[in-house]
Design an enzyme around this catalytic site. Structure first.
Site, PDB file in Angstrom:
ATOM      1  N   THR A   1       0.817  -1.140  -0.049  1.00 47.03           N
ATOM      2  CA  THR A   1       0.157  -0.184  -0.117  1.00 47.03           C
ATOM      3  C   THR A   1       0.937   1.052   0.111  1.00 47.03           C
ATOM      4  O   THR A   1       1.986   1.223   0.531  1.00 47.03           O
ATOM      5  CB  THR A   1      -0.880   0.035   1.335  1.00 47.03           C
ATOM      6  OG1 THR A   1       0.115   0.359   2.269  1.00 47.03           O
ATOM      7  CG2 THR A   1      -1.776  -1.392   1.233  1.00 47.03           C
TER       8      THR A   1
ATOM      9  N   SER B   1      18.926  -0.512 -26.414  1.00 48.47           N
ATOM     10  CA  SER B   1      19.254   0.892 -26.433  1.00 48.47           C
ATOM     11  C   SER B   1      20.264   1.060 -27.543  1.00 48.47           C
ATOM     12  O   SER B   1      20.964   0.036 -27.693  1.00 48.47           O
ATOM     13  CB  SER B   1      19.649   1.290 -25.254  1.00 48.47           C
ATOM     14  OG  SER B   1      20.459   2.531 -25.420  1.00 48.47           O
TER      15      SER B   1
ATOM     16  N   ASN C   1      14.828  -2.907 -22.412  1.00 42.80           N
ATOM     17  CA  ASN C   1      13.948  -2.017 -22.003  1.00 42.80           C
ATOM     18  C   ASN C   1      12.332  -2.482 -21.952  1.00 42.80           C
ATOM     19  O   ASN C   1      12.134  -3.289 -22.943  1.00 42.80           O
ATOM     20  CB  ASN C   1      13.941  -0.768 -22.727  1.00 42.80           C
ATOM     21  CG  ASN C   1      15.078   0.015 -22.333  1.00 42.80           C
ATOM     22  OD1 ASN C   1      15.383  -0.054 -21.365  1.00 42.80           O
ATOM     23  ND2 ASN C   1      15.613   0.743 -23.452  1.00 42.80           N
TER      24      ASN C   1
ATOM     25  N   GLU D   1       5.336  -0.130 -21.472  1.00 44.95           N
ATOM     26  CA  GLU D   1       5.514   1.615 -21.534  1.00 44.95           C
ATOM     27  C   GLU D   1       4.282   1.959 -22.636  1.00 44.95           C
ATOM     28  O   GLU D   1       3.727   2.978 -22.338  1.00 44.95           O
ATOM     29  CB  GLU D   1       6.780   1.999 -21.826  1.00 44.95           C
ATOM     30  CG  GLU D   1       7.634   1.812 -20.660  1.00 44.95           C
ATOM     31  CD  GLU D   1       9.118   2.195 -20.709  1.00 44.95           C
ATOM     32  OE1 GLU D   1       9.387   3.412 -21.181  1.00 44.95           O
ATOM     33  OE2 GLU D   1      10.173   1.376 -20.375  1.00 44.95           O
TER      34      GLU D   1
ATOM     35  N   TYR E   1     -30.292  14.663 -36.295  1.00 45.05           N
ATOM     36  CA  TYR E   1     -28.696  14.497 -36.783  1.00 45.05           C
ATOM     37  C   TYR E   1     -28.177  15.980 -36.916  1.00 45.05           C
ATOM     38  O   TYR E   1     -28.802  16.883 -37.310  1.00 45.05           O
ATOM     39  CB  TYR E   1     -28.761  13.794 -37.770  1.00 45.05           C
ATOM     40  CG  TYR E   1     -27.587  13.620 -38.679  1.00 45.05           C
ATOM     41  CD1 TYR E   1     -26.448  12.578 -38.168  1.00 45.05           C
ATOM     42  CD2 TYR E   1     -27.044  14.494 -39.686  1.00 45.05           C
ATOM     43  CE1 TYR E   1     -25.171  12.392 -38.969  1.00 45.05           C
ATOM     44  CE2 TYR E   1     -25.837  14.339 -40.264  1.00 45.05           C
ATOM     45  CZ  TYR E   1     -24.892  13.420 -39.777  1.00 45.05           C
ATOM     46  OH  TYR E   1     -23.647  13.251 -40.163  1.00 45.05           O
TER      47      TYR E   1
HETATM   48  N1  ARG Z   1     -20.867  10.816 -43.312  1.00 40.24           N
HETATM   49  C1  ARG Z   1     -22.067  10.903 -42.481  1.00 40.24           C
HETATM   50  C2  ARG Z   1     -21.744  10.660 -41.019  1.00 40.24           C
HETATM   51  O1  ARG Z   1     -20.825   9.751 -40.789  1.00 40.24           O
HETATM   52  C3  ARG Z   1     -23.066  10.190 -42.904  1.00 40.24           C
HETATM   53  C4  ARG Z   1     -24.439  11.038 -42.795  1.00 40.24           C
HETATM   54  C5  ARG Z   1     -24.636  11.988 -43.824  1.00 40.24           C
HETATM   55  N2  ARG Z   1     -25.830  12.806 -43.293  1.00 40.24           N
HETATM   56  C6  ARG Z   1     -26.223  13.942 -43.741  1.00 40.24           C
HETATM   57  N3  ARG Z   1     -27.479  14.441 -43.760  1.00 40.24           N
HETATM   58  N4  ARG Z   1     -25.229  14.674 -44.325  1.00 40.24           N
HETATM   59  O2  ARG Z   1     -22.442  11.135 -40.139  1.00 40.24           O
END
Ligand code: ARG
Length: 459
Positions: free
Chosen positions: A154, A276, A284, A289, A316
């Site tokens: 610890t 090295s 190493n 690492e 979206y």
């Molecule tokens: N290349 C876009 C992405 O990866 C695909 C979807 C595109 N949609 C749009 N409405 N432009 O999100």
């Protein structure tokens, strides 16, 4: 070919095209894109939106494209904006009119949501398999080192003696949780977004449950806006992968210490070490690492995506395209680290004598010496003080508690008898600890048996 030229009067600026394009990285899921399209047209035909003949022509075209990409006959170039346009363009080129019907009742928004989910699902399965191999390797090592004594630490100060099996067992538990996190994420994300359209579903009579079933999902997602806007599952996956890296990194840190001249608990195999360019004597632990170092980029991916998503209005937004490169990189990093790490630990050689000597030298049996006095009627707080005095004496004499004579013991406290040596031997200190999860042989054997059963349950 562009999928959206109709309402534009000018060609898009080349720099804008390049900046916007994702084909250089989303080509990674060409397979999933085609798989999703095949399911989509199969459903469209079942619903009477396409004819059976159209469906068959489209599927044959898509399968041809897949085969040609795989054989190298069709090269994915950067003329198209993304993999979705690439596949559609080539489909139309190959089969003509029916190809133009592929995108009926679909948007790239639900398409990309699907492709990324299909890709992630496959990758979760692969990461799980690598974690399973690591668990299996650890389990084998635990069985071999039930009696390999070493100091437990610890504050990086020697604390109490344990066994190597016990120390490895701690990592077994961590990777076990990692495995179960991956299973949870898979189950939670396994709902199909296809058919959500751009954001508001479609007016076509799609059978979303059917598409979901064709693609092996547990069902269809229940809100079309959420379907195209959700990247939670990637955040969870990146978080689980960050935790895997954190565990690997802690383990690597210990291996680096153990492999140092000061510890010499372990010697890495030549095949997993590097030299090295200037110091001829050096060997190493670069792999350990690098695994420790690469943890940063996986954390970075998690923080990037959390930050990208935090201010996005529904549904979206193009920002979400940023989910891909960093997720792909994190997945490749984690997979590489898991397999190299497993190779490294399966070839390294422990030095049980040095580990046991180290446990003996660091007063790791001091707690047991105090417990001995408690068993002989001394109150624990007093016992603590008495053993402290004895430790001081040992430091002066440069010896361990086991080396003091009974007379020296008795001078500080008459309650000591000849059996003190047995009571504080390393074997006793470890073997007396047999509560569930403790390092004693009996306790460890039970855990190892339970873990053997557990390993059998893994896919
Ligand atoms: N290349 C876009 C992405 O990866 C695909 C979807 C595109 N949609 C749009 N409405 N432009 O999100």
């Amino acid at each position: 070919m562009k999928l959206w030229g109709g309402r534009f009067t000018k060609e898009v600026n080349q720099l804008v095209f390049n900046f916007n394009a994702s084909i250089s990285f989303d080509q990674k899921f060409y397979h999933q894109d085609i798989e999703g399209s095949i399911a989509h047209v199969t459903m469209l035909a079942k619903q009477g939106i396409l004819t059976g003949a159209e469906r068959d022509t489209i599927i044959e075209g898509l399968k041809g494209i897949l085969a040609d990409i795989e054989s190298g006959a069709l090269v994915i170039d950067s003329a198209c904006e993304d993999i979705h346009s690439f596949v559609e363009t080539h489909l139309i080129k190959r089969i003509g009119e029916p190809g133009k019907k592929l995108h009926t009742g679909r948007s790239r928004n639900d398409q990309v949501a699907l492709d990324m989910k299909l890709y992630t699902r496959d990758e979760i399965v692969e990461v799980k398999a690598l974690v399973k191999s690591l668990l299996t390797q650890l389990h084998t090592m635990m069985q071999e080192h039930l009696d390999t004594y070493m100091p437990g630490f610890t504050h990086l100060q020697k604390a109490q003696p344990i066994t190597l099996a016990h120390h490895l067992g701690a990592y077994f538990e961590m990777f076990k949780r990692d495995y179960s996190r991956l299973c949870d994420i898979y189950a939670r994300m396994n709902y199909c977004p296809l058919g959500s359209g751009a954001l508001a579903g479609t007016t076509y009579p799609l059978d979303r449950e059917y598409t979901a079933e064709l693609l092996g999902f547990a069902g269809a997602t229940l809100n079309s806006m959420d379907s195209v806007a959700d990247r939670d599952y990637l955040i969870e996956f990146l978080s689980a992968m960050s935790t895997i890296m954190m565990h690997l990194s802690r383990f690597c840190e210990e291996i680096i210490l153990w492999n140092s001249n000061e510890y010499r608990f372990v010697e890495l195999d030549d095949a997993y070490s590097t030299g090295s360019s200037i110091m001829p004597q050096k060997k190493n632990p670069d792999i350990a690492e690098l695994v420790r170092g690469k943890t940063g980029r996986v954390y970075g991916a998690l923080i990037s995506l959390l930050t990208t998503m935090k201010g996005l209005p529904l549904a979206y937004n193009k920002d979400m395209q940023e989910d891909k490169e960093l997720t792909f990189d994190a997945i490749d990093t984690v997979k590489g680290c898991l397999s190299l790490f497993t190779g490294m630990i399966s070839t390294m050689r422990f030095r049980p004598e040095i580990m046991a000597a180290s446990a003996k030298n660091g007063f790791t049996n001091a707690t047991d010496a105090a417990d001995y006095l408690v068993n002989h009627g001394v109150a624990f707080r007093d016992a603590h003080g008495i053993i402290g005095q004895l430790v001081l004496l040992c430091i002066e004499k440069n010896c361990s508690l086991d080396d003091l004579s009974l007379a020296e013991y008795k001078e500080i406290c008459p309650a000591f008898e000849e059996d003190i040596y047995e009571a504080i031997s390393m074997k006793t200190c470890v073997e007396k600890r047999n509560t569930i999860g403790a390092p004693g042989r009996d306790a460890m054997k039970k855990v190892i048996e339970a873990n053997a059963e557990y390993l059998k349950t893994l896919a």
